[in-house]
Design an enzyme around this catalytic site. Structure first.
Site, PDB file in Angstrom:
ATOM      1  N   ASN A  16       0.589  -1.389  -0.118  1.00 46.58           N
ATOM      2  CA  ASN A  16       0.145  -0.008  -0.190  1.00 46.58           C
ATOM      3  C   ASN A  16       0.924   1.340  -0.121  1.00 46.58           C
ATOM      4  O   ASN A  16       0.651   2.184   0.587  1.00 46.58           O
ATOM      5  CB  ASN A  16      -1.052  -0.125   1.399  1.00 46.58           C
ATOM      6  CG  ASN A  16      -2.021   0.964   1.254  1.00 46.58           C
ATOM      7  OD1 ASN A  16      -3.119   1.742   1.914  1.00 46.58           O
ATOM      8  ND2 ASN A  16      -2.428   1.541  -0.364  1.00 46.58           N
ATOM      9  N   ARG A  19       1.659   0.875  -5.898  1.00 44.31           N
ATOM     10  CA  ARG A  19       0.934   0.601  -6.858  1.00 44.31           C
ATOM     11  C   ARG A  19      -1.170   0.792  -6.441  1.00 44.31           C
ATOM     12  O   ARG A  19      -1.811   1.353  -7.137  1.00 44.31           O
ATOM     13  CB  ARG A  19       0.426  -0.917  -7.091  1.00 44.31           C
ATOM     14  CG  ARG A  19       1.707  -1.299  -7.766  1.00 44.31           C
ATOM     15  CD  ARG A  19       2.093  -2.589  -8.069  1.00 44.31           C
ATOM     16  NE  ARG A  19       2.467  -3.684  -7.170  1.00 44.31           N
ATOM     17  CZ  ARG A  19       2.497  -4.888  -6.522  1.00 44.31           C
ATOM     18  NH1 ARG A  19       1.726  -5.839  -7.293  1.00 44.31           N
ATOM     19  NH2 ARG A  19       2.153  -5.123  -5.237  1.00 44.31           N
TER      20      ARG A  19
HETATM   21  P1  4NP Z   1       3.169  -2.022  -3.208  1.00 41.89           P
HETATM   22  O1  4NP Z   1       5.278  -2.459  -3.564  1.00 41.89           O
HETATM   23  O2  4NP Z   1       2.516  -3.212  -3.307  1.00 41.89           O
HETATM   24  O3  4NP Z   1       2.682  -2.242  -4.617  1.00 41.89           O
HETATM   25  O4  4NP Z   1       2.945  -1.059  -2.097  1.00 41.89           O
HETATM   26  C1  4NP Z   1       5.768  -3.068  -2.299  1.00 41.89           C
HETATM   27  C2  4NP Z   1       5.579  -2.646  -1.610  1.00 41.89           C
HETATM   28  C3  4NP Z   1       7.065  -2.701  -0.394  1.00 41.89           C
HETATM   29  C4  4NP Z   1       7.119  -3.920  -0.449  1.00 41.89           C
HETATM   30  C5  4NP Z   1       6.765  -4.401  -1.165  1.00 41.89           C
HETATM   31  C6  4NP Z   1       5.776  -3.761  -1.916  1.00 41.89           C
HETATM   32  N1  4NP Z   1       8.263  -4.462   0.535  1.00 41.89           N
HETATM   33  O5  4NP Z   1       8.626  -5.755   0.664  1.00 41.89           O
HETATM   34  O6  4NP Z   1       8.268  -4.019   1.230  1.00 41.89           O
END
Ligand code: 4NP
Length: 173
Positions: A16, A19
């Site tokens: 969160n 994307r």
């Molecule tokens: P999101 O991206 O799912 O699009 O917000 C990510 C943000 C952080 C992490 C992985 C995906 N992480 O591993 O911390």
């Protein structure tokens, strides 16, 4: 008639911060361009809790700003049990997100959970996680999300407009 007033949509990714905050902001912008703010309630959340309370990733903030959308005030949160009742539609950014949501959802909410691009008519494609990549990845997902957001609004409107299917009308014969 427009989409049901207050139709509630939750965009979901892993953290969160990349994307789904972008999807929340971009879809909100598309809705505003159509003067439809009153018809929708829009939010985003992550299946994980690592970033709860954090602002969006600066690269998501930057690409959104470049296209006229301000997401800097958003804060990350994890999906909560109550989301499965509160939201009419829950859209995962990738198939892992959809699987995690389906595992957690009560049976009654299973029909609300979909892959974002698929639900928007773009086929079984993921919005790829841009976290470990460069700025290009953020520009690419911005365009995917923008196109899908326009298609999503059009789909929801078509659904509200669609006439009864022939043969289902009541008949005395
Ligand atoms: P999101 O991206 O799912 O699009 O917000 C990510 C943000 C952080 C992490 C992985 C995906 N992480 O591993 O911390």
């Amino acid at each position: 008639m427009n989409a049901k007033p207050g139709f509630a949509i939750l965009f979901v990714c892993l953290g969160n911060i990349c994307r789904s905050p972008l999807a929340e902001g971009v879809f909100r912008g598309v809705v505003a361009e159509h003067g439809r703010e009153a018809d929708f309630s829009i939010d985003s959340a992550g299946t994980g809790n690592w970033h709860a309370g954090d602002p969006p990733d600066p690269r998501s903030v930057a690409v959104a700003r470049r296209f006229g959308v301000d997401i800097s005030g958003q804060r990350a949160r994890q999906v909560r049990d109550g989301d499965f009742q509160r939201f009419d539609l829950i859209l995962g950014m990738d198939r892992d997100n959809v699987r995690a949501l389906q595992t957690r959802a009560p049976d009654s909410a299973a029909g609300k959970i979909h892959l974002f691009l698929d639900y928007a008519g773009g086929g079984m494609a993921d919005v790829p996680d841009p976290y470990y990549g460069g700025d290009d990845g953020f520009t690419a997902i911005y365009h995917m999300i923008r196109e899908a957001s326009e298609a999503l609004l059009a789909r929801l409107d078509r659904r509200s407009f669609s006439p009864p299917i022939k043969g289902q009308a009541s008949s005395t014969i």
